[in-house]
Write an enzyme that holds these catalytic residues in place. Structure first.
Site, PDB file in Angstrom:
ATOM      1  N   HIS A 104      53.531  37.765  27.367  1.00 23.33           N
ATOM      2  CA  HIS A 104      53.901  38.975  28.114  1.00 23.33           C
ATOM      3  C   HIS A 104      55.413  39.008  28.401  1.00 23.33           C
ATOM      4  CE1 HIS A 104      52.183  42.239  30.976  1.00 23.33           C
ATOM      5  NE2 HIS A 104      53.413  42.542  30.600  1.00 23.33           N
ATOM      6  N   ARG A 141      48.810  46.891  27.185  1.00 22.93           N
ATOM      7  CA  ARG A 141      48.131  46.149  28.245  1.00 22.93           C
ATOM      8  C   ARG A 141      46.987  45.350  27.651  1.00 22.93           C
ATOM      9  NH1 ARG A 141      51.866  46.003  30.803  1.00 22.93           N
ATOM     10  NH2 ARG A 141      52.348  46.957  32.798  1.00 22.93           N
TER      11      ARG A 141
HETATM   12  C1  OXD Z   1      55.913  46.418  32.093  1.00 20.40           C
HETATM   13  C2  OXD Z   1      55.524  45.110  31.564  1.00 20.40           C
HETATM   14  O1  OXD Z   1      55.068  47.224  32.456  1.00 20.40           O
HETATM   15  O2  OXD Z   1      56.398  44.290  31.221  1.00 20.40           O
HETATM   16  O3  OXD Z   1      57.129  46.682  32.137  1.00 20.40           O
HETATM   17  O4  OXD Z   1      54.334  44.803  31.479  1.00 20.40           O
END
Ligand code: OXD
Length: 335
Positions: free
Chosen positions: A276, A228
């Site tokens: 992402h 994250r």
């Molecule tokens: C997930 C993401 O949590 O792609 O799957 O961020």
């Protein structure tokens, strides 16, 4: 009974069509087009608005359509029903592919060769063997373990770190605050697949970077993060890339997404940025998984990827560890 799709930043129609295609005959509705809120029993969600799920009094379970659940933890009105995250081979394989790609890209000096190509320069660089390189995987959930195993198969020395102790055959593991220094000191390439919790927010800072091994064959440590964005102190990563304390990095996630055009990270040396996309949730693969899960109790099977909501920061456990229904808050009951 109906299934609700509540997604932000993704196409709700694509998800409605995907669920309908794998569960013909079931009522599937996008948030905003629900005809009877009382009929909604399952919600498939990604970043729903705060309070959006409180409108459905008969909700029985919430399925987060990705690996992470941090997009739900801040909703004080989230109904008190089981929450499951996706644990699916398709998602796992996508993440493992991305991790292996990034590790190899730094290990095989791809950025240097790309610069040489741009300068029309033909020059071979000394190449270390994978067996000389120590990869440390932070976060030993399903994704971290799979990536670690793939990297081991490629010949890297692989170790893992997790918040609580994990005994994984064939993998050297460290855990907790107490194990972090020793883990980092033996890591040339750090792969981060941690969830965002109160304990992990900002963990990827200058201090952590300075604790990584400096004597490895790559000429300096490398950071790879697909966990994250808010795990990162981005100014520290930027500074470490510019002054050489980090030899390279790949970031798939950022504290603000999309990464703002004015972010200095765009021009940081030896940094690979991906938007992402490390492990996209494929609507058909994920819908198949969720529909199988909706039908699981009928077959006497437990829900996979059930999130333990009794813990403040929502760590996750696997079905194997749960071994069936949970008692108390978030009880998973058959229907
Ligand atoms: C997930 C993401 O949590 O792609 O799957 O961020």
């Amino acid at each position: 009974m109906s299934i609700l799709i509540a997604v932000k930043g993704w196409s709700p129609e694509e998800w409605v069509d995907a669920v309908k295609s794998v569960a013909p005959g079931r009522a599937v509705e996008a948030a905003g087009a629900v005809t009877d809120p009382d009929a909604v029993q399952y919600a498939l969600v990604w970043g729903p608005e705060r309070g959006a799920l409180a409108r459905y009094p008969n909700l029985r379970a919430i399925f987060s359509l990705g690996a992470g659940v941090d997009h739900l933890t801040s909703d004080p009105e989230l109904p008190d029903v089981p929450v499951a995250r996706i644990v699916d081979p398709d998602l796992t394989m996508r993440m493992t592919e991305w991790v292996v790609l990034q590790v190899l890209l730094h290990h095989r000096q791809h950025l240097a060769y790309a610069r040489q190509q741009a300068a029309r320069q033909w020059k071979s660089l000394r190449q270390a063997a994978a067996s000389e390189v120590r990869v440390g995987v932070m976060g030993l959930g399903v994704l971290g373990r799979d990536a670690a195993e793939a990297l081991k198969r490629l010949g890297f020395q692989v170790a893992g770190w997790s918040r609580s102790a994990r005994d994984i055959p064939g993998l050297t593991t460290f855990h907790g605050e107490g194990g972090l220094e020793a883990f980092l000191a033996g890591t040339d390439i750090l792969v981060v697949l941690l969830p965002l919790t109160d304990d992990t927010r900002g963990i990827l800072d200058g201090r952590l970077i300075d604790s990584l091994a400096k004597d490895g064959p790559l000429g300096g440590p490398v950071l790879i993060n697909a966990g994250r964005g808010k795990l990162q102190v981005e100014a520290d990563i930027d500074a470490a890339l510019r002054d050489g304390r980090l030899k390279g990095a790949t970031l798939d996630v950022f504290s603000t997404e999309p990464l703002p055009a004015e972010s200095p990270l765009w021009s940081a040396p030896n940094l690979v940025i991906t938007p992402h996309v490390a492990a996209d949730s494929d609507p058909i693969a994920v819908s198949r998984n969720v529909v199988r899960q909706i039908e699981a109790p009928g077959r006497g099977e437990p829900l996979e990827g059930l999130v333990d909501r009794s813990r403040g920061d929502w760590p996750t456990r696997s079905a194997v560890q749960l071994g069936g229904n949970l008692g108390g808050r978030g009880t998973w009951r058959p229907w």
